[in-house]
Design a protein around this motif. Structure first.
Motif, PDB file in Angstrom:
ATOM      1  N   THR A 447       0.835  -1.207   0.000  1.00 56.20           N
ATOM      2  CA  THR A 447       0.000   0.000   0.000  1.00 56.20           C
ATOM      3  C   THR A 447       0.868   1.255   0.000  1.00 56.20           C
ATOM      4  N   THR A 448       0.188   2.383   0.033  1.00 56.52           N
ATOM      5  CA  THR A 448       0.887   3.672   0.066  1.00 56.52           C
ATOM      6  C   THR A 448       1.860   3.758   1.231  1.00 56.52           C
ATOM      7  N   LYS A 449       1.510   3.177   2.379  1.00 58.77           N
ATOM      8  CA  LYS A 449       2.379   3.261   3.565  1.00 58.77           C
ATOM      9  C   LYS A 449       3.727   2.584   3.317  1.00 58.77           C
ATOM     10  N   GLY A 490       4.387   3.482   8.046  1.00 55.91           N
ATOM     11  CA  GLY A 490       4.623   4.620   7.160  1.00 55.91           C
ATOM     12  C   GLY A 490       5.675   5.569   7.680  1.00 55.91           C
ATOM     13  N   ASN A 692      -9.548  10.824   3.411  1.00 46.43           N
ATOM     14  CA  ASN A 692      -8.645   9.887   2.738  1.00 46.43           C
ATOM     15  C   ASN A 692      -8.295   8.712   3.665  1.00 46.43           C
ATOM     16  N   ASN A 694      -8.346   5.494   3.643  1.00 46.99           N
ATOM     17  CA  ASN A 694      -7.623   4.297   3.181  1.00 46.99           C
ATOM     18  C   ASN A 694      -6.275   4.633   2.556  1.00 46.99           C
ATOM     19  N   PHE A 695      -5.839   5.870   2.711  1.00 51.93           N
ATOM     20  CA  PHE A 695      -4.544   6.322   2.171  1.00 51.93           C
ATOM     21  C   PHE A 695      -4.432   6.047   0.674  1.00 51.93           C
ATOM     22  N   ALA A 698      -1.552   9.814  -2.042  1.00 46.19           N
ATOM     23  CA  ALA A 698      -0.399  10.206  -1.223  1.00 46.19           C
ATOM     24  C   ALA A 698      -0.596  11.595  -0.638  1.00 46.19           C
ATOM     25  N   GLU A 699      -0.209  11.736   0.623  1.00 41.17           N
ATOM     26  CA  GLU A 699      -0.190  13.034   1.288  1.00 41.17           C
ATOM     27  C   GLU A 699       1.115  13.168   2.060  1.00 41.17           C
ATOM     28  N   PHE A 702      -0.281  12.356   7.074  1.00 38.23           N
ATOM     29  CA  PHE A 702      -1.564  11.695   7.324  1.00 38.23           C
ATOM     30  C   PHE A 702      -2.062  11.924   8.757  1.00 38.23           C
ATOM     31  N   ASN A 705      -5.286  14.138   9.175  1.00 37.30           N
ATOM     32  CA  ASN A 705      -6.460  13.800   8.362  1.00 37.30           C
ATOM     33  C   ASN A 705      -7.727  13.607   9.181  1.00 37.30           C
TER      34      ASN A 705
END
Length: 748
Positions: A447-449, A490, A692, A694-695, A698-699, A702, A705
């Protein structure tokens, strides 16, 4: 006033001046004023730098490297147009001003250029007119400086080399450990101080060496403090070595960001009996908490810091935020410089500051601005010990938020991971080094993490996308899978510190086609909810069922609504407005392309994200009692800050997203902008909104949020209190919020 100075005012110097003018009419054009073009072999050797002290990273004395030597530019005929060209050489988009009369201190060596006259559009200073290289009647009292706009040219890559503030004779430095076991342990905290000299390394004589010198050295290598070293041990080692001494008589004050700023002396190349009776300088440093753990996992310890960094892509950089009255706020950039930035860096366990950034370079904060005109001497243990001014709304806005880039220890993290096969160095299939061999990573659960950790580890910023099929990036012969089950928070500094299956690889799809990949980016968006607006707009509505068919179709009601006697009766809805700001450095764009957007007949527009926001009501122990089923959203710019144009709108199948400096608004009176509380009993609750969740996108941060409010419901009316972003309060204030008993509100 000399002849040249008189010519600035339009006067001619005696009869010789008249003769010069007449001769210029007769002689060929090539004998009049020259361009600065160097010989062809020199063009590719031109370099530029900012020097002087004190200064910010985007200003300073302008110095040019020409003919294998650094020199300055005279301020005669200097203009903003000249500064524009020079700032572009330095990687900035333009200039905001220039300085004369050696404002940043007098340079040394050659004065390479004089009477420079640019139009401002030239691609190089070599295209501007001047007296020619090395032709000048100036002194270093007339050295010119530039002030560049604090915004980099697109695609500009900042150097990782420690910035040279003064003479470039101290270019590269290292700490050389002498015990073999210390060489393998990261970070290296102790050793002989060496400077790069020609193609080898030279030592510094320790005659008169002080802890202040060590303090500067430790700061350069990413350590906040120095400690006493065992010189006797190193003396035995040094006696058996042939030492080449380069420097002596170093006399730092302890506040410098680089050894080159300190008063020091160089040994002559033919010096004999150098450092007689002395030995090589040895430095021992104390690593900050994040690096002394040896695991890079940012272990959770009770934080006592009243300062933090937010929004940075790399460890040791970010927007400076300080804690005052249990609420986090930003620092205004007026008078922000390397001295103040270094105090922040060292306070947080890093070294001295590489850059003191202005103009919200790490994104704008939200909430209060707590400090202005911070003026540290460099000796302070905390930014709170520095003189500063309190801020009024007229003084500073968040476009002036100060940030820092700190020196951090070299940890060797890049040696164990790489990305290959991509179109650029910012994308590709992830390969991990296990022992001596490289292998691929299973993409199940990728995932993004996890991708964020890889991008950070490689120094490539943020993860723009976490890729789970990488057949089109088959850029190497590596086919063996060496890691599976990767799960990161992350925040890790290395992928090896994330949870994973270890040596027991467990992956359903083991082919290279399904290896994990990443696309990294130097910038990212950062979404944050306007908490006060939620508190101001909340109310209850009893809405008839016959008006809720469209909402029911989109799952915006609680499950008990399916058992209601449609179209009779009503549902009790908790309504509020959501204003979602993008305070990051890149636009927030939906992950899905247009081809997969869903058309919603009820609302008459395309929805680009299945899940963009969660609305929940929780009990005080965290159990969920109601949730908003806002299945999907349409993202657009509703309003923007002054000077920023809207780029996204939902109408007419338009592009969707939220521009940096803009916000999307979901008014309280639109469908699904609610939580169905029909089944909730009176009591005290916590209301929570998570953007957001579920990520998916990209930020840069987080942790901001989520937004929370204390909520009291008496069965008829509802009250919200203490609405705040999840990381806006101190730990102590957050605990009080969680134990909040509710207001004793009575119906009048």
């Amino acid at each position: 006033m000399g002849c040249k100075s008189a010519m600035k005012t339009g006067l001619l110097c005696s009869q010789w001046g008249v003769l010069v003018v007449l001769l210029s009419l007769w002689l060929p054009q090539s004998f009049s004023q020259q361009t600065t073009s160097p010989p062809p072999q020199q063009k590719n050797k031109l370099k530029f730098r900012l020097a002087g002290y004190p200064r910010k990273h985007n200003e300073g004395r302008i110095e040019v490297f020409y003919n294998e030597e650094w020199g300055t530019i005279c301020d005669d005929d200097f203009s903003t147009e000249n500064a524009h060209v020079l700032c572009r050489h330095l990687g900035f988009i333009s200039a905001t001003g220039w300085t004369h009369s050696a404002k940043y201190g007098k340079g040394t060596g050659k004065i390479w250029l004089d009477n420079v006259q640019c139009r401002g559009s030239e691609k190089s200073i070599t295209d501007c007119k001047s007296q020619g290289w090395g032709n000048s009647d100036c002194t270093h009292d007339e050295d010119a400086g530039v002030v560049c706009k604090d915004e980099r040219l697109p695609g500009f890559v900042e150097s990782n080399v420690i910035e040279q503030v003064e003479e470039n004779r101290v270019e590269e430095m290292r700490l050389r450990p002498v015990v073999s076991s210390a060489k393998k342990r990261m970070p290296i905290t102790e050793g002989i101080v060496e400077v790069k000299y020609k193609d080898s390394w030279a030592q510094i004589c320790d005659d008169g060496w002080t802890p202040k010198n060590s303090h500067v050295i430790c700061g350069m290598f990413g350590f906040p403090q120095e400690r006493k070293a065992n010189k006797n041990f190193y003396k035995l080692f040094a006696e058996r070595q042939q030492n080449i001494y380069r420097l002596h008589s170093v006399a730092c004050t302890g506040n410098e960001v680089h050894l080159a700023v300190c008063p020091l002396q160089f040994y002559e190349a033919n010096a004999t009996r150098a450092c007689e009776g002395g030995m090589p300088a040895v430095v021992s440093c104390v690593p900050g908490p994040q690096f002394s753990l040896g695991n890079g996992q940012k272990k959770k310890t009770k934080s006592t810091f009243r300062v933090r960094l937010k929004g940075g892509a790399k460890i040791g950089e970010g927007r400076v935020e300080v804690l005052k009255d249990n609420e986090w706020g930003t620092v205004c950039d007026d008078r922000w410089n390397l001295l103040s930035a270094s105090v922040v860096c060292r306070e947080l366990g890093f070294g001295s500051a590489k850059e003191a950034l202005t103009g919200a370079r790490m994104g704008q904060g939200m909430g209060p601005v707590h400090m202005n005109e911070v003026q540290c001497s460099g000796q302070e243990k905390s930014i709170w010990n520095c003189p500063y001014k309190n801020v009024t709304s007229e003084d500073c806005q968040h476009v002036e938020d100060a940030s820092v880039k700190c020196n951090t220890p070299y940890m060797g993290y890049k040696n164990s991971v790489r990305i290959v096969g991509g179109r650029t160095t910012y994308e590709g299939r992830v390969e991990f080094k296990k022992g001596s061999k490289w292998g691929i990573i299973c993409s199940e659960g990728w995932t993004t993490k996890e991708a964020m950790v890889v991008c950070r580890q490689l120094g490539l910023g943020y993860s723009l996308h976490a890729i789970t099929e990488t057949w089109y990036w088959d850029g190497s012969n590596v086919t063996e899978m060496v890691m599976s089950g990767v799960k990161c928070t992350g925040n890790e500094m290395s992928l090896s510190y994330c949870q994973h299956h270890g040596s027991n690889i467990n992956c359903k799809k083991t082919g290279t086609r399904f290896a994990a990949g990443v696309i990294c980016s130097e910038t990212a968006s950062d979404l944050i909810l306007n908490a006060p607006l939620v508190q101001q707009t909340v109310y209850i509505e009893d809405r008839p069922l016959h008006m809720l068919y469209c909402a029911a179709e989109e799952n915006c009601l609680s499950s008990s609504a399916a058992k209601a006697n449609w179209p009779y009766g009503h549902r009790r809805l908790l309504r509020f407005s959501s204003q979602i700001h993008n305070i990051g450095r890149a636009d927030f764009r939906p992950k899905a392309g247009r081809h997969s957007w869903l058309w919603h007949e009820c609302h008459g527009h395309y929805h680009s994200m299945d899940i963009f926001t969660h609305y929940d009501i929780l009990t005080l122990n965290g159990s969920k009692v109601a949730e908003g089923h806002k299945a999907s959203f349409c993202l657009e710019d509703v309003e923007c800050q002054e000077g920023i144009a809207k780029r996204y709108e939902c109408a007419n199948f338009g592009e969707q997203g939220i521009t940096v400096g803009c916000w999307d608004l979901y008014r309280h009176d639109i469908d699904c902008q609610w939580i169905d509380i029909t089944d909730i009993k009176p009591g005290n609750y916590i209301f929570q909104v998570v953007i957001n969740p579920n990520f998916e996108v990209a930020e840069s941060d987080f942790t901001n949020n989520a937004m929370k409010c204390n909520c009291k419901y008496d069965g008829h009316r509802i009250w919200f209190h203490n609405c705040h972003i999840g990381d806006a309060f101190s730990e102590e204030a957050e605990k009080r919020f969680e134990q909040y008993p509710g207001q004793n509100n009575k119906i009048s």
